[in-house]
Scaffold this motif. Structure first.
Motif, PDB file in Angstrom:
ATOM      1  N   GLY A  80       0.812  -1.217   0.000  1.00 56.72           N
ATOM      2  CA  GLY A  80       0.000   0.000   0.000  1.00 56.72           C
ATOM      3  C   GLY A  80       0.842   1.263   0.000  1.00 56.72           C
ATOM      4  O   GLY A  80       0.316   2.368   0.065  1.00 56.72           O
ATOM      5  N   GLY A  81       2.154   1.117  -0.074  1.00 53.08           N
ATOM      6  CA  GLY A  81       3.041   2.279  -0.046  1.00 53.08           C
ATOM      7  C   GLY A  81       4.469   1.799   0.048  1.00 53.08           C
ATOM      8  O   GLY A  81       4.736   0.590   0.031  1.00 53.08           O
ATOM      9  N   SER A  93      -1.399 -13.998   1.769  1.00 52.12           N
ATOM     10  CA  SER A  93      -2.392 -12.969   1.476  1.00 52.12           C
ATOM     11  C   SER A  93      -1.650 -11.719   1.009  1.00 52.12           C
ATOM     12  O   SER A  93      -0.441 -11.597   1.239  1.00 52.12           O
ATOM     13  N   TYR A  94      -2.338 -10.836   0.368  1.00 52.34           N
ATOM     14  CA  TYR A  94      -1.729  -9.548   0.013  1.00 52.34           C
ATOM     15  C   TYR A  94      -2.707  -8.450   0.412  1.00 52.34           C
ATOM     16  O   TYR A  94      -3.911  -8.690   0.551  1.00 52.34           O
ATOM     17  N   ASP A  95      -2.162  -7.266   0.616  1.00 50.17           N
ATOM     18  CA  ASP A  95      -3.034  -6.139   0.948  1.00 50.17           C
ATOM     19  C   ASP A  95      -2.480  -4.871   0.315  1.00 50.17           C
ATOM     20  O   ASP A  95      -1.428  -4.374   0.732  1.00 50.17           O
ATOM     21  N   SER A  96      -3.200  -4.380  -0.675  1.00 53.04           N
ATOM     22  CA  SER A  96      -2.774  -3.148  -1.356  1.00 53.04           C
ATOM     23  C   SER A  96      -3.103  -1.907  -0.529  1.00 53.04           C
ATOM     24  O   SER A  96      -2.843  -0.781  -0.972  1.00 53.04           O
ATOM     25  N   GLY A  97      -3.680  -2.107   0.637  1.00 51.70           N
ATOM     26  CA  GLY A  97      -3.994  -0.967   1.487  1.00 51.70           C
ATOM     27  C   GLY A  97      -3.115  -0.916   2.725  1.00 51.70           C
ATOM     28  O   GLY A  97      -3.336  -0.092   3.614  1.00 51.70           O
ATOM     29  N   THR A 132       8.452   3.876  -5.579  1.00 48.07           N
ATOM     30  CA  THR A 132       7.027   4.028  -5.899  1.00 48.07           C
ATOM     31  C   THR A 132       6.598   3.006  -6.949  1.00 48.07           C
ATOM     32  O   THR A 132       5.522   2.412  -6.848  1.00 48.07           O
ATOM     33  N   TRP A 177       5.892  -0.814  -5.422  1.00 47.63           N
ATOM     34  CA  TRP A 177       4.625  -1.224  -4.797  1.00 47.63           C
ATOM     35  C   TRP A 177       3.447  -1.079  -5.763  1.00 47.63           C
ATOM     36  O   TRP A 177       2.474  -1.824  -5.657  1.00 47.63           O
ATOM     37  N   ASN A 178       3.581  -0.178  -6.718  1.00 49.58           N
ATOM     38  CA  ASN A 178       2.534  -0.106  -7.748  1.00 49.58           C
ATOM     39  C   ASN A 178       2.544  -1.363  -8.606  1.00 49.58           C
ATOM     40  O   ASN A 178       1.481  -1.868  -8.990  1.00 49.58           O
ATOM     41  N   GLN A 206       0.905  -4.160  -6.714  1.00 48.02           N
ATOM     42  CA  GLN A 206      -0.556  -4.014  -6.776  1.00 48.02           C
ATOM     43  C   GLN A 206      -1.097  -4.538  -8.103  1.00 48.02           C
ATOM     44  O   GLN A 206      -2.144  -5.191  -8.144  1.00 48.02           O
ATOM     45  N   GLN A 207      -0.374  -4.255  -9.165  1.00 45.17           N
ATOM     46  CA  GLN A 207      -0.833  -4.692 -10.494  1.00 45.17           C
ATOM     47  C   GLN A 207      -0.850  -6.214 -10.605  1.00 45.17           C
ATOM     48  O   GLN A 207      -1.825  -6.795 -11.075  1.00 45.17           O
ATOM     49  N   ASP A 238      -3.491  -7.837  -8.714  1.00 45.27           N
ATOM     50  CA  ASP A 238      -4.811  -7.527  -9.267  1.00 45.27           C
ATOM     51  C   ASP A 238      -5.047  -8.309 -10.554  1.00 45.27           C
ATOM     52  O   ASP A 238      -6.038  -8.094 -11.239  1.00 45.27           O
ATOM     53  N   GLU A 242      -2.829  -8.641 -13.302  1.00 48.78           N
ATOM     54  CA  GLU A 242      -2.096  -8.300 -14.524  1.00 48.78           C
ATOM     55  C   GLU A 242      -0.959  -9.289 -14.753  1.00 48.78           C
ATOM     56  O   GLU A 242      -0.427  -9.877 -13.804  1.00 48.78           O
ATOM     57  N   LYS A 276      -8.275  -4.485   6.595  1.00 42.06           N
ATOM     58  CA  LYS A 276      -8.802  -5.674   5.930  1.00 42.06           C
ATOM     59  C   LYS A 276      -9.018  -6.838   6.904  1.00 42.06           C
ATOM     60  O   LYS A 276      -9.955  -7.628   6.750  1.00 42.06           O
ATOM     61  N   TYR A 277      -8.158  -6.940   7.906  1.00 46.45           N
ATOM     62  CA  TYR A 277      -8.185  -8.126   8.767  1.00 46.45           C
ATOM     63  C   TYR A 277      -8.883  -7.894  10.106  1.00 46.45           C
ATOM     64  O   TYR A 277      -9.530  -8.782  10.635  1.00 46.45           O
ATOM     65  N   SER A 303     -10.453  -5.319   1.243  1.00 45.42           N
ATOM     66  CA  SER A 303      -9.376  -4.358   1.503  1.00 45.42           C
ATOM     67  C   SER A 303      -9.872  -2.995   1.019  1.00 45.42           C
ATOM     68  O   SER A 303      -9.643  -2.597  -0.109  1.00 45.42           O
ATOM     69  N   LEU A 333      -9.167   0.108   1.487  1.00 45.13           N
ATOM     70  CA  LEU A 333      -8.223   1.100   0.959  1.00 45.13           C
ATOM     71  C   LEU A 333      -7.279   0.494  -0.081  1.00 45.13           C
ATOM     72  O   LEU A 333      -6.492   1.204  -0.692  1.00 45.13           O
ATOM     73  N   GLY A 334      -7.366  -0.818  -0.253  1.00 39.66           N
ATOM     74  CA  GLY A 334      -6.462  -1.481  -1.185  1.00 39.66           C
ATOM     75  C   GLY A 334      -7.145  -1.961  -2.439  1.00 39.66           C
ATOM     76  O   GLY A 334      -6.530  -2.620  -3.267  1.00 39.66           O
ATOM     77  N   SER A 378      -1.309   6.746  -0.266  1.00 38.01           N
ATOM     78  CA  SER A 378      -0.167   7.185  -1.103  1.00 38.01           C
ATOM     79  C   SER A 378      -0.545   7.229  -2.583  1.00 38.01           C
ATOM     80  O   SER A 378       0.300   7.016  -3.454  1.00 38.01           O
ATOM     81  N   PRO A 392      -4.649   2.252  -4.632  1.00 35.90           N
ATOM     82  CA  PRO A 392      -3.950   1.274  -5.450  1.00 35.90           C
ATOM     83  C   PRO A 392      -4.005   1.613  -6.932  1.00 35.90           C
ATOM     84  O   PRO A 392      -5.042   2.076  -7.423  1.00 35.90           O
ATOM     85  N   LYS A 393      -2.885   1.410  -7.578  1.00 36.53           N
ATOM     86  CA  LYS A 393      -2.725   1.654  -9.008  1.00 36.53           C
ATOM     87  C   LYS A 393      -3.180   3.063  -9.403  1.00 36.53           C
ATOM     88  O   LYS A 393      -3.929   3.232 -10.354  1.00 36.53           O
ATOM     89  N   TYR A 414       4.362  14.623  -4.708  1.00 36.81           N
ATOM     90  CA  TYR A 414       5.232  13.517  -5.105  1.00 36.81           C
ATOM     91  C   TYR A 414       6.326  14.005  -6.052  1.00 36.81           C
ATOM     92  O   TYR A 414       7.517  13.718  -5.852  1.00 36.81           O
TER      93      TYR A 414
END
Lengths: 356, 302
Positions: free
Chosen positions: A124-125, A176-180, A320, A323-324, A327-328, A331, A333, B138-139, B158, B160-161, B247, B250-251, B263
């Motif tokens: 998430g960052g 697990s993953y968490d984009s937040g 930057t 982490w982008n 996320q891709q 998701d 990709e 999320k959790y 999630s 925010l994700g 930030s 996401p994406k 930024y």
């Protein structure tokens, strides 16, 4: 610091890492060359610990923009009691390394034991991104950059295989993953036993979260195909901003020498950081203290300190983009395409930074 | 002769008053020029340069051309527009509804509601963001706990994700932190509506709805204009929530122009490019504000 640099109000001395002191501010002419602090004795003493530290503090032009004080290796950590209950400790070697294959077996054992979320690949960052970088890189022993630190290489076969493996484990429910979430969120989940492992751990974290954990955080290396990990490091030291005052610069150097090299003050300075000396002559500064056992464990990871690629130009853009990219791929990709795009972004940033 | 003397004396008086007024304004003017006007011109000037930590070379409109070709900027622009388009009407309508519901209540009850709605405004943004982040977790978050508890979701979200939910979470938080001031303003404005006009309308048989739209609404139009302009500016400048919660991810689904300026300028040290985006944002805000002035002024009463 950016605002201070532009306003001409920088401090005389700053404590930071080579990615900023050397590759950023130093390369842009904002820092003083500290070559006179790097005398033969210091060079030999620090080289004996790690040549990577010396290389990281030295710019492409040969100037030393950082005089290092301490270093550490970033590890991951597991919930030891939970691993024991799940009979997953068998997959970790005595020297705290494990193979990718055994890591997968451990994840499966945890899952079979009823652990809902084994670990979280946070993206998430950029906070704590050294953990996700080390995880993806080590799974199939990829290199993050080339040896010259001029190109990013995580779109290699090994790099993509590692990234794909993470996606596959997430799809299979083993991870697990968490984009937040960023590292601090993940560590908190680990500390409150929501998850069984953290990918962002080091000696200082263990101390910080000691009071919050009702279990034993057991530091381990990142899993690798070969069984020999390459851990990300952290190097911290001092730099002097070029404020145009020779007297202040001279006084700053004396101060830095005292903080880092004084036989009495040096070890005290380092123990206050909670990390390890860059000078081999200091030996075990935690011997005889209450931190001895804990720090001895973390010191054992130093031998796996990998290349300090953080000094590659375009570092800020890379962080930057990383982490982008994660996320891709999580998701859905295509991993190779996302990794190629990530590397292209990073290489463009590196080329632009080199041109300037 | 006497008339001429009187005219001269009044001119002197006017001049003296004008001079005094300007003297009183001078301290504010000094800070306004120093901290607003000059930086604005510096921002405009440097937006035509490749201004970085190690370079300052003239590039003409290069930064502006790059800005419009930059896909992340375009995404940030449309995200910002979405935030404004959703947040401004909802904040205004909700504030008006709450204001009109509570302004006739007992002073104690009214103060209680004002406190409740104003609390997020006076609470630090960081504290607000941290609490929301916990709730969106999320959790362990409150939302997932409740929704999974009532069987509304099979697996945790999630908030925010996820690209689909993150921007709406930001808008929700922005909404809660933006309604406090408009509610207080509407309560005050509605309390100041001329009661004789309201009573006359009621005597003439006007319904509550007619009284509101024909008497009260035009009377509180200046307040509405202020609320619209302030909320628009705040929404366009949404930054802290993004910085603290996503930030921009996401994406890039929560990137805003303000966050992208930060930024580029502070992470990548591209001050000239950041300033070009700042100028563009200022122009967009000015256009929106001017439109709001024009639209709302036509419906107001003096």
């Amino acid at each position: 610091m950016t605002a201070a640099i532009e306003a001409g109000t920088t401090p005389d001395i700053i404590m930071e890492g080579p990615e900023r002191l050397v590759s950023n501010w130093g390369a842009k002419g904002k820092m003083i060359d500290l070559a006179d602090l790097w005398d033969d004795e210091a060079l030999a003493d620090i080289s004996a610990t790690s040549e990577a530290v010396v290389a990281a503090c030295k710019s492409e032009s040969g100037a030393y923009y950082e005089y290092p004080l301490c270093m550490t290796t970033h590890t991951m950590a597991i919930n030891k009691e939970l691993f024991e209950e799940a009979d997953a400790m068998q997959y970790i070697n005595d020297d705290r390394t494990w193979t990718t294959e055994n890591f997968e077996k451990a994840l499966q054992a945890l899952k079979d034991h009823g652990v809902e979320t084994t670990g979280v690949v946070y993206c998430g960052g950029q906070g704590g991104d050294q953990g996700t970088r080390a995880l993806a890189m080590n799974l199939y022993n990829a290199e993050f950059t080339n040896a010259d630190h001029t190109e990013w290489t995580m779109n290699s076969e090994a790099g993509v295989k590692g990234l794909q493996q993470l996606v596959d484990w997430c799809d299979a429910g083993l991870l697990s993953y968490d984009s937040g979430a960023v590292a601090s969120d993940e560590i908190q989940l680990f500390a409150n036993e929501t998850i069984a492992m953290s990918f962002c751990w080091n000696a200082a974290n263990q101390l910080t979260y000691a009071a919050e954990t009702a279990f034993t955080p057991y530091p381990v290396a990142f899993p690798s195909e070969s069984g020999t990990p390459e851990l990300c490091g952290g190097i911290w030291g001092f730099g002097i901003f070029d404020n145009g005052d020779a007297d202040k610069i001279a006084a700053s150097k004396i101060f830095i020498e005292f903080i880092c090299d004084d036989a009495t003050q040096g070890p005290i300075s380092i123990s206050n950081t909670g990390f390890f000396p860059v000078r081999s002559s200091y030996g075990n500064i935690y011997a005889g203290t209450e931190d001895e056992e804990r720090m001895e464990t973390y010191a054992s990871f130093q031998k796996w300190l990998g290349d300090y690629y953080n000094v590659t130009l375009g570092w800020a853009e890379q962080r930057t983009a990383w982490w982008n990219m994660l996320q891709q791929i999580f998701d859905g990709e295509d991993v190779q395409a996302a990794a190629d795009a990530y590397v292209e972004t990073c290489n463009t940033a590196t080329a632009d930074a080199s041109a300037n | 002769m006497r008339k001429k003397n009187v005219t001269t004396r009044s001119k002197v008086l006017v001049m003296r008053e004008t001079r005094s007024a300007y003297l009183f304004l001078l301290p504010s003017l000094f800070f306004f020029v120093g901290f607003v006007i000059i930086p604005m011109f510096m921002c405009l000037f440097t937006s035509f340069f490749n201004y970085t930590m190690s370079d300052f070379s003239f590039v003409g409109i290069g930064n502006y051309v790059e800005m419009f070709q930059d896909e992340i900027f375009q995404r940030a622009f449309w995200n910002t527009v979405l935030i404004v388009v959703v947040a401004v009407p909802t904040v205004t309508i909700f504030s008006l509804w709450v204001g009109s519901s509570i302004y006739r209540m007992h002073a104690v009850t009214r103060s209680f509601f004002r406190c409740v709605f104003y609390l997020p405004v006076v609470t630090g943004t960081v504290a607000v963001a941290v609490v929301w982040k916990w709730m969106f977790n999320k959790y362990t978050g409150l939302f997932n706990t409740i929704l999974s508890g009532v069987g509304a979701i099979d697996q945790n979200v999630s908030w925010l994700g996820d690209e689909k939910t993150a921007i709406w979470c930001i808008i929700l938080i922005l909404f809660t932190t933006s309604i406090g001031q408009p509610i207080v303003l509407y309560v005050a404005a509605l309390g100041n509506v001329d009661t004789s006009l309201v009573e006359a309308a009621e005597v003439d048989g006007a319904t509550d709805i007619q009284t509101f739209w024909k008497i009260k609404w035009p009377s509180i139009m200046p307040t509405t204009l202020y609320v619209l302009v302030i909320t628009t500016i705040n929404s366009f400048q949404c930054f802290a929530l993004i910085q603290l919660l996503t930030s921009g991810g996401p994406k890039h689904s929560t990137d805003t122009i303000m966050y992208y300026i930060y930024y580029e300028a502070f992470k990548l040290n591209r001050y000239g490019f950041g300033n070009a985006m700042g100028i563009f944002l200022a122009a967009v805000i000015a256009i929106f504000s001017a439109l709001q002035f024009k639209v709302t002024k036509s419906g107001s009463v003096d």
